[in-house]
Design an enzyme around this catalytic site. Sequence first.
Site, short mmCIF file in Angstrom:
data_model
loop_
_atom_site.label_atom_id
_atom_site.label_comp_id
_atom_site.label_asym_id
_atom_site.label_seq_id
_atom_site.Cartn_x
_atom_site.Cartn_y
_atom_site.Cartn_z
N SER A 1 0.83 -1.21 0.00
CA SER A 1 0.00 0.00 0.00
C SER A 1 0.86 1.25 0.00
CB SER A 1 -0.90 0.00 1.24
OG SER A 1 -1.52 1.25 1.43
N TYR B 1 -2.28 0.08 9.92
CA TYR B 1 -2.46 -0.50 8.59
C TYR B 1 -1.19 -0.36 7.77
CZ TYR B 1 -3.96 -1.06 3.77
OH TYR B 1 -4.05 -1.45 2.45
#
Length: 335
Positions: free
Chosen positions: A129, A154
């Site tokens: 990501s 995350y």
Amino acid sequence: MAETILVTGAAGFIGLHVSRRLIAAGYRVVGIDNLNNYYDPRLKEARLAQLTPLPGFSFHKVDLADHAGMEALFARERFPTVIHLGAQAGVRRSLVDPHTYVEANMLGFINVLEGCRHNGIRHLIYASSSSVYGSNKRLPFSTAQNVDHPLSIYGASKKANELMAHSYSHLFRLPATGLRFFTVYGPWGRPDMAMWLFADAIMRGEPLKLFNYGHMLRDFTYVDDVVETIVRLIDLPPKPDPNAGETDPSRSEAPWRIYNIGNHKPVEVLKVVALLEQELGRKAVTEMLPMQPGDVPATFADVDDLIRDVGFRPDTSIEEGVRRFVAWYREYHSA
């Protein structure tokens, strides 16, 4: 006999599109997903309904964190290629429910790596990501930059995935390619992501929350461009780079590689709202809010390495992408 590819997170947004494309290209796809309730499972079931009639697709409900279940799946199928898209997504939720991220994104990933290690996988392609860039301020974000300062659990879990993959590439010569996705959007997207949230708010006449007072810049990447990149990479497993050094942490003496997958054209969120208003034929009611914890003001992908190595750059314009998304959104909500 058709080659079999494992797609984790097959009932997810990108997983659906990748699976459909692979089947159309003649591959056999085994999809897994745990169908959790992070958002309405009916959307995941609707995605699966797009796949289950297709010849060459089979589905297993398996949790990535289920060691025994994952071990049995890998031993039974012996996939040549694994496309690992399953994960617990969402920056903001990771602030309040970190344990779920550790279980899905780290424990789940070690189960994927172990399956690859023990079953002779030719190439592991996995989702990272843009969140790994964290506090980096130099734009565009380059894979040659240091990413040791993520701003959310995350982002930290995705950075951990890259490191875990590297250790397996080094120890067991597992070819592994990590893809740092930049704000992927399009039909069948997630309802917790900006494009869907904005469209919903506009259609309902509800306040649309714009953080950083609407001045966020995002490198919106249309899902078809992501799929094209993944498909092209299947037969391009990374090779060890004997010249890899500390100046380029995206390469290694192990068969391991990192790429950015972004449109290389950051767009202000206010422009996206205007395009949605135009396509939906309604004005947005906006609520301007300050920056949220864990968020960053801008993302912008340097994709020079992707262009050089893969021969492709994501290039769907935001205007065309929003048009396609809204056409699907209207169809989905009228069904």
